[in-house]
Design an enzyme around this catalytic site. Structure first.
Site, short mmCIF file in Angstrom:
data_model
loop_
_atom_site.label_atom_id
_atom_site.label_comp_id
_atom_site.label_asym_id
_atom_site.label_seq_id
_atom_site.Cartn_x
_atom_site.Cartn_y
_atom_site.Cartn_z
N THR A 12 -2.19 5.78 -6.26
CA THR A 12 -1.60 6.96 -5.63
C THR A 12 -0.09 7.01 -5.82
OG1 THR A 12 -3.35 7.01 -3.96
CG2 THR A 12 -1.33 8.19 -3.43
N THR A 88 -3.90 1.50 -3.32
CA THR A 88 -4.05 0.79 -2.05
C THR A 88 -5.47 0.31 -1.76
OG1 THR A 88 -4.35 2.88 -0.86
CG2 THR A 88 -2.11 1.99 -0.99
#
EC number: 3.5.1.1
Length: 321
Positions: A12, A88
């Site tokens: 991300t 993540t």
């Protein structure tokens, strides 16, 4: 002048919005990310674009490639530290893999973001800047691999993703964070007492995680054995219990020289032989199951796979620290 190597893998933190409003992970280059950090003048940044993938595309093979890239950068004695950007969702697994397969004293920092670079309130630039500052800090020498997120510094062994989207996405239940970054000042309040290093000599084998729940039987254990797993991590409950219906499949796997490690789904506390019944930690230990102390199932899987590849004979001593 501090010299930091930034190794990017996607996620991300390097994403761009697509035409349908979704995010494409890893679309940005490391140079594009680094150009926005406004680093102090005494930090020199070298960017290495390694992968441009989502974190769910990470694998042991790619972790090993990342490890080699880190070791190559550390061959330069002028390099102060390493920063790795990562998605993540599997960040905690990669961070721990790097922690037990690197023995260099210099800081290795893994970071990511919960929001994309263009979102309102993005954490991309603060996380990246803080990670670079940590990699340049003498305070993080000999600490092992750390994760930097939302101005906090976490040990790779105990950090885990605890929120799907909130900026405070990572925590270390029961142990807390090691320190903070506040107004560009790195502060450390605690350090791990032990560091471990394992050199992998063989291909990293398949190790599966199997979760226990009410009514669970041995079908997934049997499937893991059939497909060629060399190790199995059981995520039991409480002190390390499974259902009686799983026990025979566990015994059969042990009889076929499959290494089995027991962990607990509880956020805090250790697996321990406290009860005497079929499927208890005591019963399973007598059968040859290794009790995994306070490791969560993901970290236990990483460690078991690495230790198996290091040609060590696995026993409970490997899960002592």
């Amino acid at each position: 002048m501090e010299k930091i190597s930034l190794i990017t893998t996607g996620g991300t933190i390097a994403s761009k919005e697509t035409t349908n409003g979704m995010l494409a992970s890893g679309a940005l280059s490391g140079q594009e990310l680094a150009s926005t950090c406004e680093l102090p003048n005494d930090i020199e940044l070298k960017v290495v674009d390694l992968f441009q993938i989502s974190s769910m595309s990470m694998s042991f093979g790619r972790m090993e490639q990342l490890n080699l890239a880190i070791q190559k950068e550390l061959e330069d004695p002028e390099v102060t530290g390493i920063v790795v950007t990562h998605g993540t969702d599997t960040l905690e697994e990669t961070a721990y893999f790097l922690d037990i397969t690197n023995k260099d004293r210099r800081p290795i920092v893994v970071t990511g973001s919960q929001r994309s670079p263009k979102e309102v309130g993005t954490d991309v630039y603060s996380n990246l800047r803080n990670s670079i500052l940590c990699a340049a800090s003498d305070l993080l020498k000999d600490v092992g691999v750390v994760v930097v997120f939302n101005e906090r510094i976490y040990s790779a062994k105990y950090v885990k993703k605890v929120h799907a989207s909130n900026l405070q996405g990572f925590e270390s239940f029961g142990y807390g964070y090691l320190g903070i970054i506040d107004n560009d000042v790195v502060s450390i309040y605690q350090k791990p007492l032990h560091r471990e290093y394992y050199e992998t000599h063989n291909h990293i084998p398949r190790v599966d995680i199997i979760k226990c729940h009410t009514g669970a039987d041995g079908i997934f254990i049997e499937s893991a054995v059939k497909i060629g797993a060399k190790g199995i991590v059981l995520e039991g409950v409480g002190r390390g219990q499974v259902t009686p219906e799983m026990v025979q499949s566990i015994q059969d796997a042990i009889d076929q020289d499959i290494t089995i490690v027991m962990t607990t789904s509880a956020e805090e506390g250790k697996v321990y032989p406290a009860y005497d019944y079929e499927g208890s930690a005591f019963d399973l230990k007598q059968r040859g199951v290794i009790l995994g102390a306070d490791y969560d199932s993901k970290k236990a899987r990483i460690k078991l796979a690495v230790v198996l590849a290091s040609e060590n004979e696995v026993d409970e001593t490997f899960f002592k620290y």
